[in-house]
Design a protein around this motif. Structure first.
Motif, PDB file in Angstrom:
ATOM      1  N   THR A  20       3.064 -21.208  12.138  1.00 15.32           N
ATOM      2  CA  THR A  20       4.036 -21.896  11.226  1.00 15.32           C
ATOM      3  C   THR A  20       4.510 -20.729  10.224  1.00 15.32           C
ATOM      4  O   THR A  20       5.514 -20.714   9.775  1.00 15.32           O
ATOM      5  CB  THR A  20       3.448 -22.956  10.503  1.00 15.32           C
ATOM      6  OG1 THR A  20       3.097 -24.155  11.572  1.00 15.32           O
ATOM      7  CG2 THR A  20       4.542 -23.568   9.733  1.00 15.32           C
ATOM      8  N   THR A  21       3.622 -20.067   9.739  1.00 14.59           N
ATOM      9  CA  THR A  21       4.068 -19.103   8.631  1.00 14.59           C
ATOM     10  C   THR A  21       4.416 -17.672   9.227  1.00 14.59           C
ATOM     11  O   THR A  21       4.952 -16.731   8.452  1.00 14.59           O
ATOM     12  CB  THR A  21       2.957 -18.860   7.624  1.00 14.59           C
ATOM     13  OG1 THR A  21       1.653 -18.440   8.473  1.00 14.59           O
ATOM     14  CG2 THR A  21       2.640 -20.120   6.801  1.00 14.59           C
ATOM     15  N   MET A  22       4.290 -17.438  10.503  1.00 15.59           N
ATOM     16  CA  MET A  22       4.508 -16.221  11.009  1.00 15.59           C
ATOM     17  C   MET A  22       6.038 -15.813  10.854  1.00 15.59           C
ATOM     18  O   MET A  22       7.169 -16.749  11.328  1.00 15.59           O
ATOM     19  CB  MET A  22       4.284 -16.158  12.556  1.00 15.59           C
ATOM     20  CG  MET A  22       4.508 -14.970  13.285  1.00 15.59           C
ATOM     21  SD  MET A  22       3.977 -15.267  15.202  1.00 15.59           S
ATOM     22  CE  MET A  22       4.696 -13.702  15.705  1.00 15.59           C
ATOM     23  N   GLU A  23       6.385 -14.725  10.671  1.00 14.51           N
ATOM     24  CA  GLU A  23       7.663 -14.286  10.577  1.00 14.51           C
ATOM     25  C   GLU A  23       8.409 -13.979  11.982  1.00 14.51           C
ATOM     26  O   GLU A  23       7.796 -13.553  12.854  1.00 14.51           O
ATOM     27  CB  GLU A  23       7.746 -12.739   9.592  1.00 14.51           C
ATOM     28  CG  GLU A  23       9.128 -12.384   9.622  1.00 14.51           C
ATOM     29  CD  GLU A  23       9.163 -10.848   8.710  1.00 14.51           C
ATOM     30  OE1 GLU A  23      10.149 -10.462   8.861  1.00 14.51           O
ATOM     31  OE2 GLU A  23       8.204 -10.741   7.925  1.00 14.51           O
ATOM     32  N   SER A  24       9.398 -14.592  12.074  1.00 14.90           N
ATOM     33  CA  SER A  24      10.185 -14.786  13.426  1.00 14.90           C
ATOM     34  C   SER A  24       9.173 -15.266  14.480  1.00 14.90           C
ATOM     35  O   SER A  24       9.336 -15.029  15.746  1.00 14.90           O
ATOM     36  CB  SER A  24      10.486 -13.340  13.962  1.00 14.90           C
ATOM     37  OG  SER A  24      11.296 -12.662  13.083  1.00 14.90           O
ATOM     38  N   GLY A  25       8.345 -16.356  13.895  1.00 15.20           N
ATOM     39  CA  GLY A  25       7.561 -17.248  14.955  1.00 15.20           C
ATOM     40  C   GLY A  25       8.163 -17.988  15.674  1.00 15.20           C
ATOM     41  O   GLY A  25       9.693 -18.311  15.570  1.00 15.20           O
ATOM     42  N   GLY A  59       6.125 -11.380  18.806  1.00 17.25           N
ATOM     43  CA  GLY A  59       6.864 -11.375  17.844  1.00 17.25           C
ATOM     44  C   GLY A  59       8.488 -11.709  18.177  1.00 17.25           C
ATOM     45  O   GLY A  59       8.479 -11.943  19.425  1.00 17.25           O
ATOM     46  N   GLY A  60       9.301 -11.936  17.255  1.00 18.97           N
ATOM     47  CA  GLY A  60      10.587 -12.127  17.599  1.00 18.97           C
ATOM     48  C   GLY A  60      11.318 -11.408  18.635  1.00 18.97           C
ATOM     49  O   GLY A  60      12.058 -11.636  19.450  1.00 18.97           O
ATOM     50  N   ARG A  64       8.554  -6.335  17.291  1.00 16.22           N
ATOM     51  CA  ARG A  64       7.772  -6.875  16.034  1.00 16.22           C
ATOM     52  C   ARG A  64       6.484  -6.975  16.452  1.00 16.22           C
ATOM     53  O   ARG A  64       6.108  -7.335  17.766  1.00 16.22           O
ATOM     54  CB  ARG A  64       8.450  -8.147  15.768  1.00 16.22           C
ATOM     55  CG  ARG A  64       9.962  -7.951  15.122  1.00 16.22           C
ATOM     56  CD  ARG A  64      10.420  -9.410  14.650  1.00 16.22           C
ATOM     57  NE  ARG A  64      10.022  -9.729  13.388  1.00 16.22           N
ATOM     58  CZ  ARG A  64      10.795  -9.299  12.281  1.00 16.22           C
ATOM     59  NH1 ARG A  64      11.942  -8.738  12.389  1.00 16.22           N
ATOM     60  NH2 ARG A  64      10.404  -9.410  11.144  1.00 16.22           N
ATOM     61  N   THR A  84      -1.259 -10.431  12.535  1.00 16.48           N
ATOM     62  CA  THR A  84      -0.455 -10.120  13.362  1.00 16.48           C
ATOM     63  C   THR A  84      -0.715  -8.291  13.447  1.00 16.48           C
ATOM     64  O   THR A  84      -1.356  -7.672  12.631  1.00 16.48           O
ATOM     65  CB  THR A  84       0.951  -9.792  12.913  1.00 16.48           C
ATOM     66  OG1 THR A  84       0.816  -9.464  11.401  1.00 16.48           O
ATOM     67  CG2 THR A  84       1.443 -11.474  12.626  1.00 16.48           C
TER      68      THR A  84
END
Length: 148
Positions: A20-25, A59-60, A64, A84
């Motif tokens: 939920t908090t992952m950048e570009s998740g 990653g997105g 990433r 990550t």
């Protein structure tokens, strides 16, 4: 090199929070939870002091860092961490086809790169269900459960 066969139950609350908090998740973190909530180590065989690693979510974009579940220990002394980690920078150049195959493991992994790791379970599952005959010449059972 054979793939490590260590399996662990993913800590679902921690995994869901990380997704939920992952950048570009992922847009829908629930859809990215591991099937049956277990993960298999993706590294080649390694010693007991090396952390096991399972990819949770790429990653997105290909460059990433990806979200990985890392764990050590067995049974009651097992510890998990979710983090990550950048991808391994190694690539396999296939000159015949002028193509490049990137390693699909995390950076600074131990052992062989992903193209040198064989998953013994998938090989077993992909193998023939029956061989056509048994040692004594009988026809084997039908894989649907109906004896012939």
């Amino acid at each position: 090199m054979l793939q490590c066969t260590a399996v662990t139950l993913a800590p679902l609350t921690d995994v869901l929070l990380a997704l939920t908090t992952m950048e570009s998740g992922p847009d829908n973190p629930l859809s990215s939870l591991p099937p049956a909530h277990y993960v298999l180590c993706e590294l080649g065989e390694h010693d007991t002091h090396t952390e096991h690693a399972a990819l949770l979510c790429p990653g997105g974009t290909p460059h990433r860092p990806a979200l990985w579940l890392l764990w050590t220990g067995t049974d009651m002394d097992r510890t998990h961490r979710i983090t990550t980690v950048p991808w391994c920078p190694a690539v396999l150049r296939i000159l015949d086809t002028d193509s490049v195959l990137p390693c699909s493991l995390l950076a600074q992994h131990t052992g062989d790169h992903s193209w040198g790791v064989t998953d013994p379970l998938s090989d077993l599952l992909a193998g023939p269900v029956t061989t056509g005959s048994t040692k004594n010449g009988d026809t084997p059972d039908d894989p649907t459960g109906k004896p012939r």
